[in-house]
Design a protein around this motif. Structure first.
Motif, PDB file in Angstrom:
ATOM      1  N   UNK A   1      -3.851 -17.209   5.055  1.00 21.82           N
ATOM      2  CA  UNK A   1      -4.769 -17.512   6.156  1.00 21.82           C
ATOM      3  C   UNK A   1      -5.624 -16.307   6.547  1.00 21.82           C
ATOM      4  N   UNK A   2      -5.004 -15.131   6.561  1.00 17.08           N
ATOM      5  CA  UNK A   2      -5.745 -13.900   6.888  1.00 17.08           C
ATOM      6  C   UNK A   2      -4.990 -12.744   6.238  1.00 17.08           C
ATOM      7  N   UNK A   3      -5.698 -11.968   5.429  1.00 18.66           N
ATOM      8  CA  UNK A   3      -5.056 -10.915   4.660  1.00 18.66           C
ATOM      9  C   UNK A   3      -4.332  -9.891   5.514  1.00 18.66           C
ATOM     10  N   UNK A   4      -3.121  -9.520   5.078  1.00 17.49           N
ATOM     11  CA  UNK A   4      -2.351  -8.490   5.770  1.00 17.49           C
ATOM     12  C   UNK A   4      -2.747  -7.118   5.242  1.00 17.49           C
ATOM     13  N   UNK A   5      -3.020  -6.154   6.113  1.00 12.01           N
ATOM     14  CA  UNK A   5      -3.459  -4.828   5.672  1.00 12.01           C
ATOM     15  C   UNK A   5      -2.455  -4.121   4.766  1.00 12.01           C
ATOM     16  N   UNK A   6      -1.180  -4.463   4.897  1.00  6.10           N
ATOM     17  CA  UNK A   6      -0.156  -3.776   4.106  1.00  6.10           C
ATOM     18  C   UNK A   6       0.018  -4.383   2.719  1.00  6.10           C
ATOM     19  N   UNK A   7      -0.499  -5.614   2.506  1.00  3.46           N
ATOM     20  CA  UNK A   7      -0.368  -6.271   1.202  1.00  3.46           C
ATOM     21  C   UNK A   7      -1.695  -6.954   0.823  1.00  3.46           C
ATOM     22  N   UNK A   8      -2.747  -6.188   0.598  1.00  2.00           N
ATOM     23  CA  UNK A   8      -4.060  -6.798   0.341  1.00  2.00           C
ATOM     24  C   UNK A   8      -4.124  -7.642  -0.927  1.00  2.00           C
ATOM     25  N   UNK A   9      -3.582  -7.167  -2.036  1.00  2.00           N
ATOM     26  CA  UNK A   9      -3.670  -7.928  -3.291  1.00  2.00           C
ATOM     27  C   UNK A   9      -2.830  -9.197  -3.225  1.00  2.00           C
TER      28      UNK A   9
ATOM     29  N   UNK B   1       0.807  -1.221   0.000  1.00  2.00           N
ATOM     30  CA  UNK B   1       0.000   0.000   0.000  1.00  2.00           C
ATOM     31  C   UNK B   1       0.841   1.272   0.000  1.00  2.00           C
ATOM     32  N   UNK B   2       2.168   1.133   0.048  1.00  2.00           N
ATOM     33  CA  UNK B   2       3.051   2.291  -0.009  1.00  2.00           C
ATOM     34  C   UNK B   2       3.433   2.807   1.367  1.00  2.00           C
ATOM     35  N   UNK B   3       4.543   3.511   1.426  1.00  2.00           N
ATOM     36  CA  UNK B   3       5.047   4.021   2.700  1.00  2.00           C
ATOM     37  C   UNK B   3       4.065   4.977   3.366  1.00  2.00           C
ATOM     38  N   UNK B   4       3.293   5.699   2.556  1.00  2.00           N
ATOM     39  CA  UNK B   4       2.311   6.639   3.120  1.00  2.00           C
ATOM     40  C   UNK B   4       0.950   5.999   3.342  1.00  2.00           C
ATOM     41  N   UNK B   5       0.839   4.690   3.025  1.00  2.00           N
ATOM     42  CA  UNK B   5      -0.420   3.995   3.221  1.00  2.00           C
ATOM     43  C   UNK B   5      -1.527   4.442   2.287  1.00  2.00           C
ATOM     44  N   UNK B   6      -1.167   5.024   1.149  1.00  2.00           N
ATOM     45  CA  UNK B   6      -2.180   5.581   0.248  1.00  2.00           C
ATOM     46  C   UNK B   6      -2.895   4.515  -0.572  1.00  2.00           C
ATOM     47  N   UNK B   7      -2.327   3.310  -0.636  1.00  2.00           N
ATOM     48  CA  UNK B   7      -3.003   2.230  -1.347  1.00  2.00           C
ATOM     49  C   UNK B   7      -2.260   1.767  -2.586  1.00  2.00           C
ATOM     50  N   UNK B   8      -2.641   0.584  -3.064  1.00  2.00           N
ATOM     51  CA  UNK B   8      -2.005  -0.005  -4.237  1.00  2.00           C
ATOM     52  C   UNK B   8      -2.543   0.622  -5.522  1.00  2.00           C
ATOM     53  N   UNK B   9      -1.687   0.733  -6.516  1.00  2.00           N
ATOM     54  CA  UNK B   9      -2.142   1.147  -7.843  1.00  2.00           C
ATOM     55  C   UNK B   9      -2.884  -0.022  -8.481  1.00  2.00           C
ATOM     56  N   UNK B  10      -4.039   0.234  -9.081  1.00  2.00           N
ATOM     57  CA  UNK B  10      -4.822  -0.847  -9.662  1.00  2.00           C
ATOM     58  C   UNK B  10      -4.058  -1.538 -10.793  1.00  2.00           C
ATOM     59  N   UNK B  11      -3.270  -0.772 -11.548  1.00  2.00           N
ATOM     60  CA  UNK B  11      -2.476  -1.389 -12.608  1.00  2.00           C
ATOM     61  C   UNK B  11      -1.523  -2.433 -12.028  1.00  2.00           C
ATOM     62  N   UNK B  12      -0.915  -2.097 -10.876  1.00  2.00           N
ATOM     63  CA  UNK B  12       0.013  -3.039 -10.242  1.00  2.00           C
ATOM     64  C   UNK B  12      -0.728  -4.248  -9.677  1.00  2.00           C
TER      65      UNK B  12
END
Length: 274
Positions: free
Chosen positions: A157-165, A106-117
């Motif tokens: 087992x359970x999604x990590x908030x920092x790596x959702x995809x 989601x990036x260092x600022x927590x802004x989220x993943x780019x959909x393209x990525x």
């Protein structure tokens, strides 16, 4: 001659697995994107007595914007399936380890993943393993032998908030591999789902969050190879991290999410599994 296919062979776990299987009597088909690393790995495996074949066929990674436009590049599927068909001549491989993968966060600022990525990640982490499992599973079933090995993660087992995809893709691989095993077992075909924790690699160290019980790839490869030899349904490690992650799936989701935040996986922490 035992034929063993390893995709993602230029990654840390892929290289370590190739080294484990590099011995007389084995023919390794190594797939990777880094040609120089692949050739060096091949030389080392040949020195250990294995026969080696290299491949850099495009596995089907999506180009940015491809999904938004509703386009799937059929030629990439054709190239993948043509390669898989060649692997089945004159007979199906003995072991196919689907190890290629990528990660984003989601990036260092927590802004989220780019959909393209995220789209590109889902293509290589989930769609390609499913395509390979679908194609090779049918041929192994007809031949009455072979083993598929799919690389998931404890993050399934359970999604990590920092790596959702990434978490979603590995959960999909886990479910798909488990289903394949149930379908193919009566026909003499093995399917193992590998669920590593943190294994030292460039991808691992680039991911945010703590990395408890970090293993070196050589240790992980030996455990994976032993699990494959025994046709284990699930090859998960290290203990106790695998046990703890299993509990994250069992506990109520609200509790699991609070535990992850407490352990440092919340989006506000700077500074993922596999």
């Amino acid at each position: 001659m035992t034929r063993i296919v390893i995709t993602g062979a230029t990654g840390a776990i892929g290289q370590a697995l190739a080294a484990v299987y590099a011995r007389p009597g084995n023919r390794l088909i190594l797939h990777g994107r880094q040609r120089d690393v692949l050739e060096t790995l091949a030389d080392n495996c040949r020195d250990a007595g294995a026969e080696v074949e290299l491949s850099q066929v495009e596995l089907g990674q999506a180009e940015p914007g491809q999904f938004e436009q509703g386009q799937f590049k059929q030629n990439k599927d054709d190239a993948l399936f043509a390669w898989l068909e060649s692997l089945c001549a004159p007979s199906v491989p003995d072991i196919v380890i689907v190890n290629a993968g990528m990660n984003i966060n989601i990036g260092e600022d927590g802004s989220g993943e780019r959909w393209e990525d995220a789209s590109r990640l889902l293509e290589i982490n989930l769609r390609v393993p499913m395509a390979m499992g679908n194609f090779l599973g049918k041929r192994m079933r007809a031949a009455g032998r072979g083993q598929l090995v799919l690389m998931s993660s404890l993050a399934a087992y359970h999604g990590l908030p920092v790596t959702p995809s990434y978490s979603a893709s590995k959960a999909g691989v886990k479910a798909y591999g488990e289903a394949l095993r149930g379908w193919l077992a009566p026909y003499g075909v093995g399917v193992s789902v590998v669920m590593p924790g943190y294994v030292s690699s460039k991808m691992c160290h680039e991911m945010p969050g703590p990395k408890p019980f970090l293993w070196q790839p050589e240790r992980a490869a030996k455990v994976i190879a032993r699990g494959i030899e025994r046709n284990r349904a699930r090859i998960s490690f290290p203990f106790p991290l695998n046990f703890g992650c299993w509990w994250l799936a069992v506990l109520p989701a609200a509790i699991s999410q609070r535990l992850l935040n407490w352990l440092g996986y919340d989006p506000d922490h700077g500074d993922g599994a596999h």
